[in-house]
Design a protein around this motif. Sequence first.
Motif, PDB file in Angstrom:
ATOM      1  N   GLN A 212       0.823  -1.218   0.000  1.00 55.25           N
ATOM      2  CA  GLN A 212       0.000   0.000   0.000  1.00 55.25           C
ATOM      3  C   GLN A 212       0.855   1.266   0.000  1.00 55.25           C
ATOM      4  O   GLN A 212       0.551   2.223  -0.712  1.00 55.25           O
ATOM      5  N   ASP A 213       1.946   1.278   0.774  1.00 50.01           N
ATOM      6  CA  ASP A 213       2.838   2.451   0.801  1.00 50.01           C
ATOM      7  C   ASP A 213       3.360   2.756  -0.597  1.00 50.01           C
ATOM      8  O   ASP A 213       3.438   3.913  -1.016  1.00 50.01           O
ATOM      9  N   GLU A 214       3.768   1.688  -1.294  1.00 52.77           N
ATOM     10  CA  GLU A 214       4.346   1.866  -2.634  1.00 52.77           C
ATOM     11  C   GLU A 214       3.303   2.371  -3.628  1.00 52.77           C
ATOM     12  O   GLU A 214       3.606   3.194  -4.497  1.00 52.77           O
TER      13      GLU A 214
ATOM     14  N   GLU B 205       0.687   4.186  -2.804  1.00 53.64           N
ATOM     15  CA  GLU B 205       0.402   5.580  -2.444  1.00 53.64           C
ATOM     16  C   GLU B 205       1.504   6.511  -2.943  1.00 53.64           C
ATOM     17  O   GLU B 205       1.237   7.610  -3.419  1.00 53.64           O
ATOM     18  N   GLU B 206       2.754   6.030  -2.873  1.00 52.05           N
ATOM     19  CA  GLU B 206       3.860   6.840  -3.370  1.00 52.05           C
ATOM     20  C   GLU B 206       3.737   7.029  -4.890  1.00 52.05           C
ATOM     21  O   GLU B 206       3.963   8.122  -5.411  1.00 52.05           O
TER      22      GLU B 206
ATOM     23  N   GLN C 298      -3.066   9.253  -0.623  1.00 53.80           N
ATOM     24  CA  GLN C 298      -3.363   8.251   0.402  1.00 53.80           C
ATOM     25  C   GLN C 298      -4.638   7.517   0.002  1.00 53.80           C
ATOM     26  O   GLN C 298      -5.574   8.135  -0.512  1.00 53.80           O
TER      27      GLN C 298
END
Length: 310
Positions: free
Chosen positions: A187-189, A191-192, A197
């Motif tokens: 999920q972080d990747e 979002e980046e 978000q």
Amino acid sequence: NTSVLSITLNPALDLTGQLEQLKIGKVNSITEANLHPAGKGVNVAKVLAELGAKVTVSGFLGLENASAFEHLFESQGINDEFIRVAGTTRTNVKIVEANGEVSDLNFPGFSVDAADIASFEQKLLELCQHHSYVVFAGSLAKGVSPEQLADWIRLAKAQGCTVLVDTSGAALAAAIKAQPSMIKPNQDELEELFQQQFSSVEAIKQACEDLAKQDIQHIVLSRGEQGSLWLHQQQWLQAQPPKMKVVSTVGAGDTFVASFCWGLLQQFNATEQLNFATAMSALAVAQANVGLPAAEELERVLQQTTITQH
Ligand code: ATP
Ligand code: MG
Ligand code: MG
């Protein structure tokens, strides 16, 4: 020809230390430590080799501390085609707390120059002719641009290879433009990548559906203990692993990618393939090292994993 070429452009020696709880700015006493060759593509190769695949590794390896890697490849029967470059392969310190939380300290390592890049490209072209699957996993070495990675994905595809990519940031953004067969952001990747978000599963799915328009066959969004979402042929499958006793989350993503690749190789059906990758990666968090679980453990977690269609 079902052999896998796993590329690690920026491998690392992982120095893993276990402790109760990390205290920033204080003396932390490590209770158990272990130093081993790693980097995402090396981990992927290790899992695939243990599953029984024929595996070749390539990428760049620092000349000064290559021996630990060479021992690993020899002992696992992995064909070593890494380009040796001047300098040392970096060390990554991973602090694993009792609750399974991992903090990473990633040190710098070698840089590659134009001659190294030319040697690698020549090697890649040769190797792609003898391998059907190519995995690019992990970050780029200093001296390798995201655009360079995209070109190598195109080169592998032009040789008829199925290309799987697990990377992040600018490298992931560039890789997507080269349309690999599979990407596996967490999920972080994601979002980046979208500079945004995502607060709901629906928002995550919408973002993945946008990515699928770029003609990427398999988009897997991994969500740690919440399993994963897989978009393939406009169909969503969702995986939920059972609750695991977390020892270390190091290598969970790599085990997922390796097991997913194994599923492609073995021509598992989609449900079997996601079930297998999920159970294998869930079991990876229940052990300290990257390695195969016992057959009965695997069977149990395969049963406890649920796959649903959306
Ligand atoms: P990495 O840090 O290795 O790159 P990642 O963040 O890319 O990992 P995750 O989404 O954390 O990948 O984990 C990959 C897969 O591993 C998940 O989809 C899930 O199947 C399994 N997994 C990870 N953490 C857990 C957990 N705590 N319990 C059960 N399964 C887990
Ligand atoms: Mg994670
Ligand atoms: Mg990952």
